[in-house]
Write a protein that holds these residues in place. Sequence first.
Motif, mmCIF file in Angstrom:
data_model
loop_
_atom_site.group_PDB
_atom_site.id
_atom_site.type_symbol
_atom_site.label_atom_id
_atom_site.label_comp_id
_atom_site.label_asym_id
_atom_site.label_seq_id
_atom_site.Cartn_x
_atom_site.Cartn_y
_atom_site.Cartn_z
ATOM 1 N N VAL A 128 0.825 -1.207 0.000
ATOM 2 C CA VAL A 128 0.000 0.000 0.000
ATOM 3 C C VAL A 128 0.862 1.261 0.000
ATOM 4 O O VAL A 128 0.340 2.362 -0.152
ATOM 5 C CB VAL A 128 -0.986 0.030 1.189
ATOM 6 C CG1 VAL A 128 -2.020 -1.065 1.063
ATOM 7 C CG2 VAL A 128 -0.248 -0.038 2.517
ATOM 8 N N ASN A 130 -11.401 2.218 0.776
ATOM 9 C CA ASN A 130 -10.890 0.896 0.417
ATOM 10 C C ASN A 130 -12.044 -0.033 0.065
ATOM 11 O O ASN A 130 -12.998 -0.163 0.845
ATOM 12 C CB ASN A 130 -10.077 0.310 1.581
ATOM 13 C CG ASN A 130 -9.189 -0.839 1.141
ATOM 14 O OD1 ASN A 130 -9.598 -1.707 0.379
ATOM 15 N ND2 ASN A 130 -7.953 -0.829 1.617
ATOM 16 N N GLU A 133 -8.814 -6.316 7.030
ATOM 17 C CA GLU A 133 -7.616 -6.109 6.197
ATOM 18 C C GLU A 133 -7.682 -4.744 5.505
ATOM 19 O O GLU A 133 -6.680 -4.025 5.424
ATOM 20 C CB GLU A 133 -7.520 -7.228 5.151
ATOM 21 C CG GLU A 133 -6.293 -7.131 4.267
ATOM 22 C CD GLU A 133 -6.254 -8.236 3.221
ATOM 23 O OE1 GLU A 133 -5.572 -8.052 2.190
ATOM 24 O OE2 GLU A 133 -6.907 -9.291 3.431
ATOM 25 N N GLU A 167 -5.149 -1.510 5.940
ATOM 26 C CA GLU A 167 -4.477 -0.851 4.814
ATOM 27 C C GLU A 167 -4.693 0.657 4.853
ATOM 28 O O GLU A 167 -3.766 1.434 4.589
ATOM 29 C CB GLU A 167 -4.987 -1.433 3.492
ATOM 30 C CG GLU A 167 -4.506 -2.851 3.234
ATOM 31 C CD GLU A 167 -5.032 -3.431 1.932
ATOM 32 O OE1 GLU A 167 -4.633 -4.548 1.587
ATOM 33 O OE2 GLU A 167 -5.850 -2.759 1.259
ATOM 34 N N GLN A 221 -2.419 2.046 7.448
ATOM 35 C CA GLN A 221 -1.035 2.097 6.964
ATOM 36 C C GLN A 221 -0.835 3.279 6.011
ATOM 37 O O GLN A 221 0.179 3.982 6.090
ATOM 38 C CB GLN A 221 -0.688 0.796 6.244
ATOM 39 C CG GLN A 221 -0.565 -0.423 7.125
ATOM 40 C CD GLN A 221 -0.377 -1.684 6.298
ATOM 41 O OE1 GLN A 221 0.452 -1.741 5.397
ATOM 42 N NE2 GLN A 221 -1.166 -2.695 6.598
#
Length: 490
Positions: free
Chosen positions: A144, A174, A270, A274, A277
């Motif tokens: 990412v 996302n 998940e 991301e 992050q």
Amino acid sequence: MAKQKKAPRPKAQTPKGFRDYFGQDVSERAEMLRAIAGVYHRYGFEALESSAVETVEALGKFLPDVDRPNEGVFAWQDEDEGWVALRYDLTAPLARVYAQHRNDLPLPYRRYAMGPVWRNEKPGPGRYRQFYQCDADTVGAASVAADAEICAMLADTLEVVGIPRGDYLVRVNNRKVLNGVLEAMGVADEHQQAAVLRTIDKFDKVGEQGVRELLGQGRLDASGAYIDGVGLSEAQAEPVLAFLTSKGTDAGETVANLRAAVGESAVGAEGVDELEQIGALLAAQGYGSDRIEIDPSVVRGLGYYTGPVFEAELTFEIFDDKGRKRQFGSVAGGGRYDDLVKRFTGQAVPATGVSIGVDRLLAALREKGRIGGEVQGPVVVTVMDRDRMADYQAMVAELRNAGIRAEVYLGNPKNFGNQLKYADKRHSPVAVIEGGDEKERGVVQIKDLVLGAKLAESASLEEWKERPSQYEVPRGEMVAKIREILAQWA
């Protein structure tokens, strides 16, 4: 024998949905593309110019059928009876290029591309069938960090072309988070999932209550028409509403709210990881929430994307054609699409990228007054004696060699007034005049057309005399005097 009818003259008009671009429009676009390319190049991306025509199999969308072979694209059969089409974006050609040349390209492959694309769709106000896009993509990077880099580059690009901080916002979401929400809802039917996605896309227009009604039994729209809902129960609809209203006062609060919205979904968790992050990577580079923020309302045709998605929105207000205030809106968008190259290779290849709508961005800069207005034309060397064309060409060559845009008048020189009218129509700042008398005395007349126009508008006779707009200078000082005048009006 009947007299053969003459073929009718063709109409001088552009095809429906197309337009012509003249000098200023072309120059402004070229300057913008140059600026954008500079940012992309600084980030390490390489230029790619792929074919404007692709096979429809390579495009992978809008495949022709028997009844409507041109649906969505401008397509035709070539001499081998295969279907080809003008590209409808710059991403599908990239997937084909990478699959075809992958053994010769570095991995990851970072490329940018700029150029026109064509869509065979119904045109409307400001919506044309040919328009420019400006893309940057990274193929072969699963991290990412690649998505975060695209967001940072997009923010930098907007500022370089003239959109200051405070007038734009890059918003990030996302697809995996939304997949997690669908899991939490317990919606497995693909048609119902598609209906939920369409409803989410209406959040900006109808708000939380409108989405709640559309996820349920339906609602009356502004015109009084009843719109059927998806038919979900209140319990099923709750994760969607929690997702859409999860934006907090800072990134940490938004992430926490999204974790609650996806529940026990692994793919949802998940996706939230991301986003967290990406936020951390951007913060480390100095990109705060005033420039780039996590926003669950970003949808961007999520069926196409497989991970992070992003959109650049201009936040300043403009007036629409009815005089109402509204935000300018989106000028760029993109995201992660890990399945596109797989169509050619059979193997998943991670990829992420962004596309800037050049025409939209140009319109935004014009709206803010950062481009537009009158463009300065060339210096015009007038022709007083057609037998001395070589002298005039020598003058214009001297100006060009000095870096000054210039031309010799090449129309009929008989009427000097027409030459000045021509210079006016070309928005020329200066006209150079050298008749026989000036030639003998070794001088030229330099006419400041900008000052002359200003004086003609408002100056009194006394002011006109005090500020002459025409100067006589030695022939050898022509370039220096013109530079001096041009510097005043730069």
